[in-house]
Design an enzyme around this catalytic site. Structure first.
Site, short mmCIF file in Angstrom:
data_model
loop_
_atom_site.label_atom_id
_atom_site.label_comp_id
_atom_site.label_asym_id
_atom_site.label_seq_id
_atom_site.Cartn_x
_atom_site.Cartn_y
_atom_site.Cartn_z
N CYS A 83 0.83 -1.20 0.00
CA CYS A 83 0.00 0.00 0.00
C CYS A 83 0.87 1.25 0.00
CB CYS A 83 -0.92 0.00 1.21
SG CYS A 83 -1.95 1.49 1.36
N CYS A 92 -5.45 -2.22 7.17
CA CYS A 92 -6.35 -1.07 7.00
C CYS A 92 -7.74 -1.46 6.50
CB CYS A 92 -5.72 -0.04 6.08
SG CYS A 92 -5.23 -0.68 4.46
#
EC number: 2.8.1.13
Length: 381
Positions: free
Chosen positions: A100, A196
């Site tokens: 990410c 997340c």
């Protein structure tokens, strides 16, 4: 003279909020950018996106900066989540936060920030960037207990040249103090934990939405059947909880740990005892490499390495292992070196980069069949 514009990635948390305030105080033209990287798919019990955005707006109003939201959910799904599922399907344990950072926060976000006229971006990560002799180095944070360079090791020269980490030289306790002193509405907000896009929901329940269960045998190293697993993707190397053998009286009476996976036979191998030989490795091979400086260390370079976050640097020797791979030989045996995780190299405070662990050699007779990376380790010796 116009102020230098910096776009700050704001999550609604304390770290990114203090980052924005610090830069505003230093005279920058600060713009906040809230990234939505996941489309909420439940009733909000686990996802906090709405509240996070409210917190971002409240902080922006307090410190006097503009803020906007941008949706990177499609990019995240294509570049991060798809790889996450592929790795789990292959029996490995990926670290999506590493990907990410490289693909979303310091690529898609960086590109968007540049379109807003920014000269640089900033985030609330605990790390440092140093320019020396025309090159950019990624350094550990002064507060080693919060250092996040492990997750940032795939950043390249172009990304680092346009990145600021204002919290890299500030202890976390001081960040909390600053937040309270300036009256940030989220000063007491807890730090986010976990992956997340999963949030606080049970990991196995989330994974089961996307990957089918495929039960198979659970065996000991000598081939004894001790149970049944629900699918290799739902277990990770070194796992103790959730195996389903807690009440077993077989063997030594010590706790059971996941020790290996044999994809071909769909077999999960478990062992008893934290220091069982099958859980200890002195060598590994990693692929899919990324070097901060753009090139690997020298052959035989003595360095430190982490094979998981918050692990102390382990002394090791670097060697190339054919193609875009490298091997590490450790001075001391490492516990539960997990395929799919990142092996990150350090030269003292400097993060050199790293790669994805493909294979960790325990050197124990009778080990479950080794993956394809095993020949590369033998070649590197």
């Amino acid at each position: 003279m116009s102020k230098r514009r910096v776009v700050v990635g704001m999550s609604g948390g304390v770290d990114s909020s203090v980052t924005a305030w610090l830069l505003k105080e230093q005279g920058y033209d600060v713009v906040g950018l809230f990234m939505k990287n996941w489309e909420d798919d439940d009733d909000g019990e686990y996802c906090s996106t709405r509240q996070d955005w409210i917190d971002v707006v409240s902080v922006a109003d307090l410190i006097g900066i503009d803020v906007e939201a941008v949706n990177f959910a499609a990019e995240y799904k294509d570049r991060v989540f798809a790889e996450f599922l592929r790795e789990y399907s292959a029996g490995r344990t990926p670290n999506p936060d590493v990907l990410c950072n490289a693909e979303i926060k310091f690529k898609a976000f960086l590109d968007h920030a540049m379109s807003l006229g920014a000269e640089t971006i900033a985030t609330g990560h605990y790390a440092r960037v140093r320019e020396r002799d025309g090159r950019f180095e990624l350094l550990k944070a002064f507060d080693h207990t919060k250092d996040q360079s492990y997750f940032l090791h795939r950043l390249n020269q172009a990304q680092l040249s346009k990145t600021m980490f204002p919290l890299g030289e500030i202890p976390k306790t001081k960040v909390r103090e600053i937040a309270a002193q300036i009256g940030l509405p989220n000063a007491k907000k807890k730090d986010s934990t976990g992956i997340c896009f999963i949030g606080e929901r049970p990991f196995r329940d989330f994974l089961n939405r996307y990957l089918p269960t495929k039960p198979g045998p659970m065996k000991t190293p000598d081939g004894k059947l001790v149970g049944e697993h629900i699918g290799l993707a739902f277990y990770t190397f070194g796992q103790r909880k959730g195996i389903g053998l807690g009440g077993s009286k077989d063997g030594s009476g010590e706790p059971w740990f996941v020790a290996a996976k044999d994809i071909a036979s769909n077999t999960l191998y478990v062992v008893q005892g934290h220091d069982h030989p099958w859980l200890l490795s002195r060598e590994l091979v990693a692929g899919n490499v990324s070097w901060v400086a753009g090139e690997p260390p020298a052959e035989g370079f003595a360095c430190g390495a982490k094979t998981r976050y918050r692990q102390a640097d382990a002394a090791c020797t670097f060697a190339r292992a054919g193609g875009e791979r490298f091997s590490l030989a450790f001075a001391d045996a490492q516990w539960a070196v997990t395929p799919g995780q990142s092996a990150v190299l350090y030269d003292g405070e400097i993060c050199l980069g790293g790669g994805i662990i493909e294979f960790a050699a325990t050197g124990q007779p009778g080990h479950a069949p080794a993956p394809a990376a095993a020949p590369a380790l033998a070649e590197a010796r």
